[in-house]
Every structure is written in structure tokens, then in C-alpha cells.
Design a protein around this motif. Structure first.
Motif, PDB file in Angstrom:
ATOM      1  N   MET A   1      76.902  14.721  73.068  1.00 43.30           N
ATOM      2  CA  MET A   1      76.933  13.299  72.784  1.00 43.30           C
ATOM      3  C   MET A   1      77.373  13.094  71.341  1.00 43.30           C
ATOM      4  SD  MET A   1      74.064  10.497  73.654  1.00 43.30           S
ATOM      5  CE  MET A   1      73.001  10.301  72.252  1.00 43.30           C
ATOM      6  N   GLY A   2      78.329  12.187  71.117  1.00 38.54           N
ATOM      7  CA  GLY A   2      78.859  11.910  69.789  1.00 38.54           C
ATOM      8  C   GLY A   2      77.956  10.982  68.995  1.00 38.54           C
ATOM      9  N   LEU A   3      78.196  10.950  67.717  1.00 41.26           N
ATOM     10  CA  LEU A   3      77.447  10.051  66.847  1.00 41.26           C
ATOM     11  C   LEU A   3      77.883   8.605  67.075  1.00 41.26           C
ATOM     12  CD1 LEU A   3      77.691  12.100  63.539  1.00 41.26           C
ATOM     13  CD2 LEU A   3      75.703  11.902  65.034  1.00 41.26           C
ATOM     14  N   ALA A   4      76.952   7.695  66.927  1.00 40.66           N
ATOM     15  CA  ALA A   4      77.253   6.275  67.117  1.00 40.66           C
ATOM     16  C   ALA A   4      77.796   5.665  65.832  1.00 40.66           C
ATOM     17  CB  ALA A   4      75.993   5.538  67.551  1.00 40.66           C
ATOM     18  N   ALA A   5      78.542   4.595  65.980  1.00 39.58           N
ATOM     19  CA  ALA A   5      79.053   3.854  64.831  1.00 39.58           C
ATOM     20  C   ALA A   5      77.900   3.126  64.144  1.00 39.58           C
ATOM     21  CB  ALA A   5      80.112   2.866  65.276  1.00 39.58           C
ATOM     22  N   THR A   6      78.041   2.888  62.856  1.00 31.94           N
ATOM     23  CA  THR A   6      77.066   2.130  62.080  1.00 31.94           C
ATOM     24  C   THR A   6      77.616   0.725  61.906  1.00 31.94           C
ATOM     25  OG1 THR A   6      76.432   4.130  60.891  1.00 31.94           O
ATOM     26  CG2 THR A   6      75.812   2.027  59.893  1.00 31.94           C
ATOM     27  N   LEU A   7      76.816  -0.273  62.209  1.00 31.18           N
ATOM     28  CA  LEU A   7      77.258  -1.667  62.125  1.00 31.18           C
ATOM     29  C   LEU A   7      76.929  -2.269  60.761  1.00 31.18           C
ATOM     30  CD1 LEU A   7      78.593  -3.850  63.861  1.00 31.18           C
ATOM     31  CD2 LEU A   7      76.309  -4.622  64.452  1.00 31.18           C
ATOM     32  N   TYR A   8      77.918  -2.911  60.156  1.00 27.30           N
ATOM     33  CA  TYR A   8      77.758  -3.616  58.882  1.00 27.30           C
ATOM     34  C   TYR A   8      77.993  -5.098  59.140  1.00 27.30           C
ATOM     35  CZ  TYR A   8      77.891   0.772  56.292  1.00 27.30           C
ATOM     36  OH  TYR A   8      77.605   2.019  55.800  1.00 27.30           O
ATOM     37  N   THR A   9      77.223  -5.937  58.461  1.00 25.39           N
ATOM     38  CA  THR A   9      77.376  -7.383  58.557  1.00 25.39           C
ATOM     39  C   THR A   9      77.720  -7.917  57.171  1.00 25.39           C
ATOM     40  OG1 THR A   9      75.746  -7.463  60.334  1.00 25.39           O
ATOM     41  CG2 THR A   9      76.256  -9.537  59.229  1.00 25.39           C
ATOM     42  N   PHE A  10      78.874  -8.580  57.088  1.00 26.80           N
ATOM     43  CA  PHE A  10      79.341  -9.127  55.818  1.00 26.80           C
ATOM     44  C   PHE A  10      79.546 -10.629  55.943  1.00 26.80           C
ATOM     45  CE2 PHE A  10      81.345  -4.787  55.841  1.00 26.80           C
ATOM     46  CZ  PHE A  10      80.541  -4.227  54.856  1.00 26.80           C
ATOM     47  N   ASP A  11      78.901 -11.391  55.059  1.00 26.70           N
ATOM     48  CA  ASP A  11      79.149 -12.831  54.939  1.00 26.70           C
ATOM     49  C   ASP A  11      79.964 -13.004  53.665  1.00 26.70           C
ATOM     50  OD1 ASP A  11      77.680 -13.632  57.228  1.00 26.70           O
ATOM     51  OD2 ASP A  11      75.822 -13.320  56.107  1.00 26.70           O
ATOM     52  N   ILE A  12      81.195 -13.479  53.832  1.00 23.62           N
ATOM     53  CA  ILE A  12      82.149 -13.498  52.722  1.00 23.62           C
ATOM     54  C   ILE A  12      82.674 -14.900  52.484  1.00 23.62           C
ATOM     55  CG2 ILE A  12      84.322 -12.545  51.854  1.00 23.62           C
ATOM     56  CD1 ILE A  12      83.916 -10.232  53.944  1.00 23.62           C
ATOM     57  N   ASP A  13      82.612 -15.342  51.242  1.00 23.86           N
ATOM     58  CA  ASP A  13      83.286 -16.574  50.826  1.00 23.86           C
ATOM     59  C   ASP A  13      84.623 -16.146  50.238  1.00 23.86           C
ATOM     60  OD1 ASP A  13      81.333 -18.453  51.537  1.00 23.86           O
ATOM     61  OD2 ASP A  13      80.198 -18.070  49.707  1.00 23.86           O
ATOM     62  N   LEU A  14      85.694 -16.479  50.920  1.00 22.95           N
ATOM     63  CA  LEU A  14      87.040 -16.062  50.526  1.00 22.95           C
ATOM     64  C   LEU A  14      87.769 -17.216  49.863  1.00 22.95           C
ATOM     65  CD1 LEU A  14      89.474 -14.088  50.578  1.00 22.95           C
ATOM     66  CD2 LEU A  14      89.949 -14.931  52.896  1.00 22.95           C
ATOM     67  N   ALA A  15      88.305 -16.954  48.673  1.00 25.57           N
ATOM     68  CA  ALA A  15      89.132 -17.925  47.958  1.00 25.57           C
ATOM     69  C   ALA A  15      90.371 -17.190  47.466  1.00 25.57           C
ATOM     70  CB  ALA A  15      88.374 -18.537  46.792  1.00 25.57           C
ATOM     71  N   ASP A  16      91.446 -17.272  48.234  1.00 28.32           N
ATOM     72  CA  ASP A  16      92.706 -16.619  47.879  1.00 28.32           C
ATOM     73  C   ASP A  16      93.661 -17.691  47.364  1.00 28.32           C
ATOM     74  OD1 ASP A  16      95.186 -15.335  47.780  1.00 28.32           O
ATOM     75  OD2 ASP A  16      94.798 -14.141  49.579  1.00 28.32           O
ATOM     76  N   THR A  17      93.657 -17.888  46.048  1.00 33.02           N
ATOM     77  CA  THR A  17      94.495 -18.936  45.461  1.00 33.02           C
ATOM     78  C   THR A  17      95.978 -18.592  45.565  1.00 33.02           C
ATOM     79  OG1 THR A  17      94.264 -18.003  43.247  1.00 33.02           O
ATOM     80  CG2 THR A  17      92.696 -19.713  43.878  1.00 33.02           C
ATOM     81  N   ASP A  18      96.303 -17.300  45.651  1.00 34.04           N
ATOM     82  CA  ASP A  18      97.705 -16.893  45.778  1.00 34.04           C
ATOM     83  C   ASP A  18      98.319 -17.420  47.079  1.00 34.04           C
ATOM     84  OD1 ASP A  18      97.365 -15.555  43.398  1.00 34.04           O
ATOM     85  OD2 ASP A  18      97.394 -13.545  44.275  1.00 34.04           O
ATOM     86  N   ARG A  19      97.521 -17.463  48.144  1.00 33.19           N
ATOM     87  CA  ARG A  19      98.039 -17.899  49.449  1.00 33.19           C
ATOM     88  C   ARG A  19      97.476 -19.245  49.900  1.00 33.19           C
ATOM     89  NH1 ARG A  19      96.977 -14.672  53.960  1.00 33.19           N
ATOM     90  NH2 ARG A  19      94.926 -14.227  53.122  1.00 33.19           N
TER      91      ARG A  19
END
Length: 183
Positions: A1-19
């Protein structure tokens, strides 16, 4: 049996002024057991830098025929193939045939990657986009990496600012002119 993936939770405020992109993102990202923290962080930052309608994480390392990120239009047609790390030239050749736009975000040495690609057969090689993320920025982010995080990402003039609580880490996202540099 293989190893399971680890779940990450990211809450991100994105401000891309270039685009002109301003979004609040709630991401659940699976980290494959063979995936390094640097790769994971680069993948998440590439998602932010490429954010547009239709962007999605693929099955990535679990499905070697897929890129790390894809952008599809409303009909499901592939619009962009986005790789992370240091993909082989043959993979870039395949990607350039499959999608109208191909980009690579690397956490590795961009000059070494460019040298490996030089002289290899890559369809529409002149259109392939290579971006190098600042190593110090990645190291600082990885040092603070947690499975559940809230942070802000700001992009201004190709410079990335990540606000993690009271700390701000920064670094450049540089488009690497790989064909000229490696020749």
C-alpha cells in the motif's frame, strides 16, 4: 500500500496589480508523498500568478501525463499547460503541441534547465515561457509552511510579496529568456 497524499488548506487574498486580478482563493491542495515542500509552494504560487477563469490543479504527480496546472475554457478545451520544476524537453514538446500556451515555473536553477533544453526538439520553443521564482522567497515560505494557512499574495512589477501574519516575505518572479541565455 502506497503512502497517502497530505492535504493543505490555503486561504489566499490575491492582489495582482500587474494583471488587474483581485480575488479571494480557498484552495485545498494535495501534496503527493514524493513532492517536496518547495515544489508544493511553487505550485501554489504559480496558481496565484496564473489565476484566471478555468485554472485548476491537475492530478499532477499522480498522473504523469498531466501538467501541474491547466487552464481550460468553458467548453473544456485546453488553453494553457503550466509545469512546475524542471521538466524534460520531450515533455515541453508534447505540451506545446497540446496547448496554445505553455509556461514553466521553476524552483530550480533556470540556467541549468535552459541549458538542458538547448538544442532539443521543442515544438514552438520560442513561445515557451520560463519563470524563475526567487530562492530566498521560497525558502522563507517553506520555513513557515503549515497544513492550514491564511496569507496574502501581492504582485507588483514582477515582484511578489507574501504576507503571513506579521511577516512579509518578498522576491522576484523573473521571466527567463531561456533561448538567448543558453545559446
Amino acid at each position: 500500500m502506497g503512502l497517502a497524499a497530505t492535504l493543505y488548506t490555503f486561504d489566499i487574498d490575491l492582489a495582482d496589480t500587474d494583471r488587474g486580478v483581485y480575488e479571494t482563493l480557498a484552495l485545498r491542495v494535495a501534496r503527493h508523498p514524493s513532492e517536496t515542500e518547495e515544489y508544493l509552494v511553487t505550485r501554489v504560487l504559480a496558481y496565484c500568478l496564473e489565476y484566471t477563469d478555468g485554472i485548476a490543479f491537475s492530478n499532477g504527480l499522480a498522473d504523469p501525463d498531466e501538467p501541474a496546472l491547466v487552464v481550460r475554457d468553458l467548453t473544456g478545451v485546453l488553453r494553457a499547460w503550466i509545469e512546475i520544476g524542471a521538466p524534460e524537453a520531450a515533455r515541453m514538446h508534447k505540451a506545446s503541441k497540446a496547448a496554445p500556451r505553455v509556461a514553466v515555473y521553476t524552483h530550480k536553477d533556470a540556467a541549468k534547465l535552459a541549458a538542458r533544453w538547448q538544442g532539443e526538439r521543442i515544438h514552438r520553443a520560442s513561445e515557451l515561457e520560463l519563470y524563475a521564482l526567487d530562492h530566498a522567497l521560497l525558502e522563507a515560505f517553506v520555513a513557515r509552511l503549515q497544513r492550514r494557512m491564511a496569507f496574502a499574495v501581492s504582485v507588483t512589477s514582477g515582484h511578489l510579496y507574501i504576507t503571513l501574519g506579521d511577516a512579509v516575505i518578498e522576491g522576484a518572479v523573473q521571466r527567463y529568456a531561456w533561448q538567448e541565455a543558453a545559446s
